[in-house]
Design a protein around this motif. Structure first.
Motif, PDB file in Angstrom:
ATOM      1  N   GLN A   1      29.768  25.863   3.172  1.00  0.00           N
ATOM      2  CA  GLN A   1      30.084  24.730   2.412  1.00  0.00           C
ATOM      3  C   GLN A   1      30.559  23.369   2.440  1.00  0.00           C
ATOM      4  O   GLN A   1      31.501  23.762   2.688  1.00  0.00           O
ATOM      5  CB  GLN A   1      29.553  25.480   0.546  1.00  0.00           C
ATOM      6  CG  GLN A   1      29.150  24.722  -0.248  1.00  0.00           C
ATOM      7  CD  GLN A   1      29.959  25.286  -1.627  1.00  0.00           C
ATOM      8  OE1 GLN A   1      29.636  27.045  -1.906  1.00  0.00           O
ATOM      9  NE2 GLN A   1      29.430  24.492  -2.896  1.00  0.00           N
ATOM     10  N   ARG A   2      29.828  22.640   1.782  1.00  0.00           N
ATOM     11  CA  ARG A   2      30.246  21.097   1.661  1.00  0.00           C
ATOM     12  C   ARG A   2      30.852  20.753   0.343  1.00  0.00           C
ATOM     13  O   ARG A   2      29.277  20.848  -0.407  1.00  0.00           O
ATOM     14  CB  ARG A   2      29.219  20.394   2.630  1.00  0.00           C
ATOM     15  CG  ARG A   2      30.237  18.445   2.896  1.00  0.00           C
ATOM     16  CD  ARG A   2      29.817  17.737   4.186  1.00  0.00           C
ATOM     17  NE  ARG A   2      28.127  17.962   3.661  1.00  0.00           N
ATOM     18  CZ  ARG A   2      27.174  17.287   3.386  1.00  0.00           C
ATOM     19  NH1 ARG A   2      27.701  15.943   3.264  1.00  0.00           N
ATOM     20  NH2 ARG A   2      26.702  16.670   3.662  1.00  0.00           N
TER      21      ARG A   2
ATOM     22  N   ASN B   1      24.598  12.655   4.686  1.00  0.00           N
ATOM     23  CA  ASN B   1      24.513  13.530   4.261  1.00  0.00           C
ATOM     24  C   ASN B   1      23.116  14.454   4.710  1.00  0.00           C
ATOM     25  O   ASN B   1      23.059  15.676   5.872  1.00  0.00           O
ATOM     26  CB  ASN B   1      24.398  13.606   2.686  1.00  0.00           C
ATOM     27  CG  ASN B   1      25.588  13.043   2.246  1.00  0.00           C
ATOM     28  OD1 ASN B   1      26.367  14.243   1.784  1.00  0.00           O
ATOM     29  ND2 ASN B   1      25.288  11.818   1.783  1.00  0.00           N
TER      30      ASN B   1
ATOM     31  N   HIS C   1      24.735  15.846   8.654  1.00  0.00           N
ATOM     32  CA  HIS C   1      25.381  17.172   7.932  1.00  0.00           C
ATOM     33  C   HIS C   1      23.924  18.344   7.833  1.00  0.00           C
ATOM     34  O   HIS C   1      24.930  19.804   8.504  1.00  0.00           O
ATOM     35  CB  HIS C   1      26.716  16.101   7.612  1.00  0.00           C
ATOM     36  CG  HIS C   1      27.715  17.589   6.567  1.00  0.00           C
ATOM     37  ND1 HIS C   1      27.402  18.780   6.592  1.00  0.00           N
ATOM     38  CD2 HIS C   1      28.425  17.796   8.081  1.00  0.00           C
ATOM     39  CE1 HIS C   1      28.494  19.959   7.025  1.00  0.00           C
ATOM     40  NE2 HIS C   1      29.306  19.095   7.702  1.00  0.00           N
ATOM     41  N   GLN C   2      23.877  18.479   7.087  1.00  0.00           N
ATOM     42  CA  GLN C   2      22.678  18.888   6.134  1.00  0.00           C
ATOM     43  C   GLN C   2      21.683  19.481   6.911  1.00  0.00           C
ATOM     44  O   GLN C   2      21.653  20.736   7.296  1.00  0.00           O
ATOM     45  CB  GLN C   2      22.562  18.848   4.783  1.00  0.00           C
ATOM     46  CG  GLN C   2      21.825  20.011   3.485  1.00  0.00           C
ATOM     47  CD  GLN C   2      21.022  19.450   2.637  1.00  0.00           C
ATOM     48  OE1 GLN C   2      21.401  17.931   2.231  1.00  0.00           O
ATOM     49  NE2 GLN C   2      20.151  20.202   2.015  1.00  0.00           N
TER      50      GLN C   2
ATOM     51  N   MET D   1      25.357  21.302  10.314  1.00  0.00           N
ATOM     52  CA  MET D   1      25.327  22.139   9.281  1.00  0.00           C
ATOM     53  C   MET D   1      25.091  23.909  10.243  1.00  0.00           C
ATOM     54  O   MET D   1      25.138  25.108  10.688  1.00  0.00           O
ATOM     55  CB  MET D   1      25.951  22.272   8.138  1.00  0.00           C
ATOM     56  CG  MET D   1      26.512  23.533   7.328  1.00  0.00           C
ATOM     57  SD  MET D   1      26.378  23.261   5.907  1.00  0.00           S
ATOM     58  CE  MET D   1      28.163  23.551   5.651  1.00  0.00           C
TER      59      MET D   1
ATOM     60  N   THR E   1      34.731  20.032   3.973  1.00  0.00           N
ATOM     61  CA  THR E   1      33.526  21.411   4.030  1.00  0.00           C
ATOM     62  C   THR E   1      34.618  22.431   4.409  1.00  0.00           C
ATOM     63  O   THR E   1      35.807  21.909   4.559  1.00  0.00           O
ATOM     64  CB  THR E   1      32.801  21.101   5.604  1.00  0.00           C
ATOM     65  OG1 THR E   1      31.985  19.676   5.550  1.00  0.00           O
ATOM     66  CG2 THR E   1      31.800  22.136   5.877  1.00  0.00           C
TER      67      THR E   1
ATOM     68  N   TYR F   1      34.610  13.965   1.879  1.00  0.00           N
ATOM     69  CA  TYR F   1      34.047  15.049   2.013  1.00  0.00           C
ATOM     70  C   TYR F   1      35.168  16.464   2.267  1.00  0.00           C
ATOM     71  O   TYR F   1      35.800  15.632   3.150  1.00  0.00           O
ATOM     72  CB  TYR F   1      32.469  15.120   2.629  1.00  0.00           C
ATOM     73  CG  TYR F   1      31.533  13.625   2.738  1.00  0.00           C
ATOM     74  CD1 TYR F   1      30.674  14.220   1.666  1.00  0.00           C
ATOM     75  CD2 TYR F   1      31.418  12.752   3.163  1.00  0.00           C
ATOM     76  CE1 TYR F   1      29.536  13.196   1.278  1.00  0.00           C
ATOM     77  CE2 TYR F   1      29.939  11.647   2.779  1.00  0.00           C
ATOM     78  CZ  TYR F   1      29.833  12.157   2.300  1.00  0.00           C
ATOM     79  OH  TYR F   1      28.350  11.351   1.401  1.00  0.00           O
TER      80      TYR F   1
END
Length: 109
Positions: free
Chosen positions: A45-46, A24, A27-28, A32, A71, A69
């Motif tokens: 958006q995920r 997380n 990715h965030q 991303m 995305t 998850y």
């Protein structure tokens, strides 16, 4: 004004249950944000499938079963150039060792 032409979906399983936090954060905060400067990436958006969500799924077998998850990236023109840059970025991250090895993307059969 560019209008959305395609959506790119990614379905991801985390193969090591102790790595959800690391995934997380990566990715965030890292992955991303690298997508958004690509010309044509309009939105991303995920979503997470929590254990409660997984228990409530209407379908929880086959390729969708192990997914944690999902995305979605919405893309505008120039679609071909956007997809090329999007895929090149992913390959570049893999070659630099910046793609988590505890991540298993779902593959179509």
């Amino acid at each position: 004004m560019n209008k959305v032409r395609i959506g790119f979906f990614s379905f991801t399983e985390i193969t090591d249950p102790t790595k959800h936090r690391a995934y997380n954060e990566w990715h965030q905060l890292d992955h991303m944000p690298e997508q958004f400067p690509i010309r044509g990436v309009a939105y991303g958006q995920r979503w997470v499938s929590t254990p409660a969500c997984r228990d409530a799924r209407a379908v929880d077998e086959g390729l969708i079963g192990p997914v944690h998850y999902m995305t979605l990236y919405l893309m505008t023109d120039p679609v071909d150039e956007t997809l090329d840059q999007f895929m090149d970025l992913g390959q570049g991250l893999r070659s630099l060792g910046r793609f988590p090895d505890y991540r298993a993307p779902s593959q179509p059969s």
